[in-house]
Design an enzyme around this catalytic site. Structure first.
Site, PDB file in Angstrom:
ATOM      1  N   HIS A  20      -0.660 -12.362   6.575  1.00  0.00           N
ATOM      2  CA  HIS A  20      -0.987 -10.978   6.952  1.00  0.00           C
ATOM      3  C   HIS A  20      -0.148 -10.550   8.144  1.00  0.00           C
ATOM      4  O   HIS A  20      -0.217 -11.204   9.196  1.00  0.00           O
ATOM      5  CB  HIS A  20      -2.480 -10.897   7.285  1.00  0.00           C
ATOM      6  N   GLU A  47       2.506 -10.242   3.609  1.00  0.00           N
ATOM      7  CA  GLU A  47       2.225  -8.812   3.708  1.00  0.00           C
ATOM      8  C   GLU A  47       2.731  -8.330   5.051  1.00  0.00           C
ATOM      9  O   GLU A  47       2.681  -9.065   6.053  1.00  0.00           O
ATOM     10  CB  GLU A  47       0.706  -8.601   3.614  1.00  0.00           C
ATOM     11  N   ASP A  49       3.470  -4.202   7.290  1.00  0.00           N
ATOM     12  CA  ASP A  49       3.270  -2.745   7.271  1.00  0.00           C
ATOM     13  C   ASP A  49       4.583  -2.039   7.572  1.00  0.00           C
ATOM     14  O   ASP A  49       5.269  -2.389   8.535  1.00  0.00           O
ATOM     15  CB  ASP A  49       2.253  -2.356   8.354  1.00  0.00           C
ATOM     16  N   HIS A  62       2.226  -1.468  12.592  1.00  0.00           N
ATOM     17  CA  HIS A  62       0.888  -1.186  12.070  1.00  0.00           C
ATOM     18  C   HIS A  62       0.292   0.085  12.654  1.00  0.00           C
ATOM     19  O   HIS A  62      -0.350   0.866  11.947  1.00  0.00           O
ATOM     20  CB  HIS A  62      -0.045  -2.365  12.352  1.00  0.00           C
ATOM     21  N   GLU A 133       3.194  -2.998   2.568  1.00  0.00           N
ATOM     22  CA  GLU A 133       2.169  -1.964   2.716  1.00  0.00           C
ATOM     23  C   GLU A 133       2.801  -0.726   3.336  1.00  0.00           C
ATOM     24  O   GLU A 133       3.359  -0.788   4.435  1.00  0.00           O
ATOM     25  CB  GLU A 133       0.995  -2.434   3.582  1.00  0.00           C
TER      26      GLU A 133
HETATM   27  O1  G3P Z   1      -2.724  -5.058   3.149  1.00  0.00           O
HETATM   28  C1  G3P Z   1      -3.890  -5.638   3.631  1.00  0.00           C
HETATM   29  C2  G3P Z   1      -4.155  -5.266   5.069  1.00  0.00           C
HETATM   30  O2  G3P Z   1      -2.977  -5.392   5.802  1.00  0.00           O
HETATM   31  C3  G3P Z   1      -4.682  -3.878   5.214  1.00  0.00           C
HETATM   32  O3  G3P Z   1      -5.123  -3.598   6.483  1.00  0.00           O
HETATM   33  O4  G3P Z   1      -4.932  -2.499   8.647  1.00  0.00           O
HETATM   34  O5  G3P Z   1      -4.178  -4.838   8.411  1.00  0.00           O
HETATM   35  O6  G3P Z   1      -2.839  -2.996   7.413  1.00  0.00           O
HETATM   36  P1  G3P Z   1      -4.229  -3.484   7.789  1.00  0.00           P
HETATM   37 MG    MG Z   2      -1.324  -4.155   6.331  1.00  0.00          MG
END
Ligand code: G3P
Ligand code: MG
Length: 266
Positions: A20, A47, A49, A62, A133
């Site tokens: 993450h 993953e 952002d 993020h 993402e």
């Molecule tokens: O993609 C899963 C997760 O990353 C979504 O929440 O806020 O960590 O981007 P966030």
């Molecule tokens: Mg995310």
């Protein structure tokens, strides 16, 4: 039982464990160092952002502001890439994990806010597949997706597993479908969406990504019976991970890929 939908993208085989924001607990989030830490922990997918800078350049970020991760003032939507790409993204890690843990990262080139292009080079070097993402500042969902896809498409080799594109702002998925119809899409939702069937069909998604607190066996099994993969975030405790695996969740998105990979191997 619902009959499987006709996918325009191949059905998706997600990894059991995905990092993450790279590996948020192991290195400063959304940096090349974090992606490297995830790879070192043993994951094959990460993953992260993607957000646009004020001059519409895609970088890994993020938050809508720079403060938490870099310690600097400023809104992403108002700050150009030239002022962002040199920023050390380890300030937030230091605040959360302590100066000792952060000392190893401070000032490192791979702890700067990376561009999407730098990130792709890193992924390819480490043989990782990304879950990209799309993380827009308000009003920029479609533009963020369009710019991210425009940059990713020429860089991503055709002979590798394609990136998975996900977003909470579902309009971004429409753009992804138009620009990269054969790349899988993930429908992101904090809660389990009541209208998940219609939404999965509408955005032609291969996977549903939901906060683990809002998943249960019946929900997971219904989504899987309809032919989709299920991912959950952010799963950092082994007890929770084991419960979700038992429910049938395919993919656990975690800050601690080291812990989950070791614990789930038992
Ligand atoms: O993609 C899963 C997760 O990353 C979504 O929440 O806020 O960590 O981007 P966030
Ligand atoms: Mg995310």
């Amino acid at each position: 039982m619902a009959s499987p939908p006709a996918f325009s993208v191949p059905s998706l085989r997600l990894p059991r464990v995905m990092g993450h924001r790279g590996a948020l607990a192991l290195a400063p989030e959304n940096t090349l160092a974090s992606i490297g830490a995830a790879a070192a922990a043993g994951v094959t997918w990460v993953e992260f952002d993607v957000m646009l800078t004020g001059d519409r350049q895609p970088v890994l970020m993020h938050d809508k502001t720079l403060k938490r991760t870099t310690g600097m003032p400023g809104a992403m939507a108002e700050t150009p890439l030239s002022a962002i790409s040199g920023l050390d993204a380890s300030a937030g890690f230091a605040r959360k994990r302590g100066a000792g843990a952060a000392a190893a990262f401070r000032g490192r080139d791979d702890c700067r806010v990376p561009t999407l292009e730098e990130t792709v080079a890193c992924l390819l070097a480490l043989d990782l597949t990304p879950n990209v993402e799309i993380k827009p500042t308000p009003g920029l969902a479609e533009e963020t997706a369009a710019v991210a896809l425009e940059r990713l498409l020429p860089l991503w080799p055709e002979d590798r597993l394609p990136p998975l594109i996900s977003a909470f702002e579902w309009d971004a998925l429409t753009v992804a479908r138009e620009m990269a119809p054969l790349w899988p899409r993930g429908l992101l939702s904090h809660k389990f969406p009541k209208d998940w069937q219609a939404a999965m069909t509408r955005y032609d998604c291969a996977s549903l990504h939901v906060n683990w607190r809002h998943l249960g066996t019946a929900k997971v099994q219904a989504v899987k019976a309809a032919g989709y993969a299920v991912a959950s975030y952010t799963v950092n405790q082994l007890t929770v991970a084991r419960r979700l695996v038992k429910m049938g969740v395919d993919c656990l998105i975690t800050d601690r890929p080291d812990r989950l990979l070791a614990g789930l191997a038992d």
